[in-house]
Design a protein around this motif. Sequence first.
Motif, PDB file in Angstrom:
ATOM      1  N   TYR A  99     -12.215  -3.166  -8.319  1.00 22.62           N
ATOM      2  CA  TYR A  99     -12.984  -4.159  -8.305  1.00 22.62           C
ATOM      3  C   TYR A  99     -12.874  -5.142  -9.544  1.00 22.62           C
ATOM      4  O   TYR A  99     -12.649  -4.906 -10.521  1.00 22.62           O
ATOM      5  CB  TYR A  99     -14.512  -3.674  -8.294  1.00 22.62           C
ATOM      6  CG  TYR A  99     -14.857  -2.998  -6.838  1.00 22.62           C
ATOM      7  CD1 TYR A  99     -15.266  -3.837  -5.951  1.00 22.62           C
ATOM      8  CD2 TYR A  99     -14.612  -1.815  -6.638  1.00 22.62           C
ATOM      9  CE1 TYR A  99     -15.501  -3.324  -4.531  1.00 22.62           C
ATOM     10  CE2 TYR A  99     -15.038  -1.142  -5.408  1.00 22.62           C
ATOM     11  CZ  TYR A  99     -15.406  -1.820  -4.417  1.00 22.62           C
ATOM     12  OH  TYR A  99     -15.614  -1.544  -3.148  1.00 22.62           O
ATOM     13  N   SER A 112      -8.364  -9.211   4.229  1.00 23.59           N
ATOM     14  CA  SER A 112      -7.269  -8.734   2.929  1.00 23.59           C
ATOM     15  C   SER A 112      -6.028  -9.736   3.244  1.00 23.59           C
ATOM     16  O   SER A 112      -5.709  -9.951   4.467  1.00 23.59           O
ATOM     17  CB  SER A 112      -6.822  -7.229   3.191  1.00 23.59           C
ATOM     18  OG  SER A 112      -7.996  -6.616   2.875  1.00 23.59           O
ATOM     19  N   ARG A 121       0.847  -1.254  -0.215  1.00 21.64           N
ATOM     20  CA  ARG A 121      -0.193  -0.151  -0.233  1.00 21.64           C
ATOM     21  C   ARG A 121       0.821   1.284  -0.024  1.00 21.64           C
ATOM     22  O   ARG A 121       0.621   2.086  -0.581  1.00 21.64           O
ATOM     23  CB  ARG A 121      -0.934   0.008   1.155  1.00 21.64           C
ATOM     24  CG  ARG A 121      -2.132  -1.027   0.937  1.00 21.64           C
ATOM     25  CD  ARG A 121      -2.853  -1.130   2.284  1.00 21.64           C
ATOM     26  NE  ARG A 121      -4.126  -2.257   1.847  1.00 21.64           N
ATOM     27  CZ  ARG A 121      -4.395  -2.901   2.906  1.00 21.64           C
ATOM     28  NH1 ARG A 121      -3.824  -2.872   4.082  1.00 21.64           N
ATOM     29  NH2 ARG A 121      -5.639  -3.770   2.603  1.00 21.64           N
ATOM     30  N   THR A 139      -8.603  -8.293  -1.417  1.00 18.39           N
ATOM     31  CA  THR A 139      -9.448  -8.098  -0.515  1.00 18.39           C
ATOM     32  C   THR A 139     -10.772  -9.136  -0.976  1.00 18.39           C
ATOM     33  O   THR A 139     -11.449  -8.830  -1.993  1.00 18.39           O
ATOM     34  CB  THR A 139      -9.946  -6.966  -0.206  1.00 18.39           C
ATOM     35  OG1 THR A 139      -8.580  -6.041   0.252  1.00 18.39           O
ATOM     36  CG2 THR A 139     -10.829  -6.630   0.874  1.00 18.39           C
ATOM     37  N   ARG A 194      -3.948   2.117  -5.975  1.00 21.77           N
ATOM     38  CA  ARG A 194      -5.497   2.219  -6.505  1.00 21.77           C
ATOM     39  C   ARG A 194      -6.195   0.900  -6.292  1.00 21.77           C
ATOM     40  O   ARG A 194      -5.522  -0.275  -5.953  1.00 21.77           O
ATOM     41  CB  ARG A 194      -5.628   2.473  -7.857  1.00 21.77           C
ATOM     42  CG  ARG A 194      -5.477   1.573  -8.867  1.00 21.77           C
ATOM     43  CD  ARG A 194      -5.273   2.129 -10.389  1.00 21.77           C
ATOM     44  NE  ARG A 194      -4.800   1.109 -11.374  1.00 21.77           N
ATOM     45  CZ  ARG A 194      -5.641   0.291 -12.092  1.00 21.77           C
ATOM     46  NH1 ARG A 194      -6.625   0.632 -11.975  1.00 21.77           N
ATOM     47  NH2 ARG A 194      -4.922  -0.520 -12.785  1.00 21.77           N
ATOM     48  N   LYS A 195      -7.400   1.123  -5.811  1.00 18.41           N
ATOM     49  CA  LYS A 195      -8.015  -0.112  -5.333  1.00 18.41           C
ATOM     50  C   LYS A 195      -9.109  -0.542  -6.938  1.00 18.41           C
ATOM     51  O   LYS A 195      -9.630   0.225  -7.373  1.00 18.41           O
ATOM     52  CB  LYS A 195      -9.101   0.095  -4.435  1.00 18.41           C
ATOM     53  CG  LYS A 195      -8.451   0.299  -3.074  1.00 18.41           C
ATOM     54  CD  LYS A 195      -9.493   0.505  -1.876  1.00 18.41           C
ATOM     55  CE  LYS A 195      -8.590   0.818  -0.758  1.00 18.41           C
ATOM     56  NZ  LYS A 195      -9.350   0.853   0.352  1.00 18.41           N
ATOM     57  N   GLN A 226     -11.628  -7.103  -4.568  1.00 18.44           N
ATOM     58  CA  GLN A 226     -10.958  -5.963  -4.950  1.00 18.44           C
ATOM     59  C   GLN A 226      -9.716  -6.347  -4.844  1.00 18.44           C
ATOM     60  O   GLN A 226      -9.198  -7.292  -3.978  1.00 18.44           O
ATOM     61  CB  GLN A 226     -11.345  -4.696  -4.203  1.00 18.44           C
ATOM     62  CG  GLN A 226     -10.881  -4.581  -2.916  1.00 18.44           C
ATOM     63  CD  GLN A 226     -11.441  -3.180  -2.520  1.00 18.44           C
ATOM     64  OE1 GLN A 226     -12.100  -2.340  -3.203  1.00 18.44           O
ATOM     65  NE2 GLN A 226     -11.382  -2.983  -1.273  1.00 18.44           N
ATOM     66  N   GLU A 270      -5.757  -4.290  -4.540  1.00 16.64           N
ATOM     67  CA  GLU A 270      -5.124  -2.952  -4.605  1.00 16.64           C
ATOM     68  C   GLU A 270      -3.589  -2.957  -5.132  1.00 16.64           C
ATOM     69  O   GLU A 270      -2.871  -4.119  -4.644  1.00 16.64           O
ATOM     70  CB  GLU A 270      -5.068  -2.585  -2.956  1.00 16.64           C
ATOM     71  CG  GLU A 270      -6.156  -2.262  -2.439  1.00 16.64           C
ATOM     72  CD  GLU A 270      -5.925  -2.105  -0.830  1.00 16.64           C
ATOM     73  OE1 GLU A 270      -5.226  -1.213  -0.688  1.00 16.64           O
ATOM     74  OE2 GLU A 270      -6.467  -2.845  -0.041  1.00 16.64           O
TER      75      GLU A 270
END
Length: 156
Positions: A109, A60, A33, A49, A106-107, A100, A102
């Motif tokens: 879906y 996650s 992250r 996640t 950015r995340k 989703q 990461e």
Amino acid sequence: MSSSFNTSAGTRGARQPGRAAKWFNKWMMKRIRRKGGAKLRGLNALVLTTTGRKSGEPRSTPVGWFPGKSGGWLIVASAAGAPKNPAWYLNLAAHPDQVQVELGGRKVYVDAEQLQGAEREEAWRQITTAAPRFAQYQVNTDREIPVIRLTPRSAR
């Protein structure tokens, strides 16, 4: 979307990752992250996640990924060759439309689908060529190690 997740646990395999793995996973997710991506045991890594199959809560975990077709990702439910599938795989099986990733700050879906037949074999060759240890994981267990395709959703 019909469920393509059908791999049951095996009867033999390596030890399932233990408590130290939980600490390492938390550290690794922070790193992914913070940096927008990272390497996990030499592989590109993302944060996956899922929705817990029992709890319904977000769960996650960091996973290594390989490039899929059309900008998606391939991930492998190896659990290092353990006889049981990793918990995240069971969560995907229960809720393949509630996922989703990461990556790159950015995340996204995604829809998750377990590859079968010739599609799985092609992806497996790609994966084991890039990371030969996955071939050894398959030798260690009698379950077929699942290969999952994550495809970005256009709108959500």
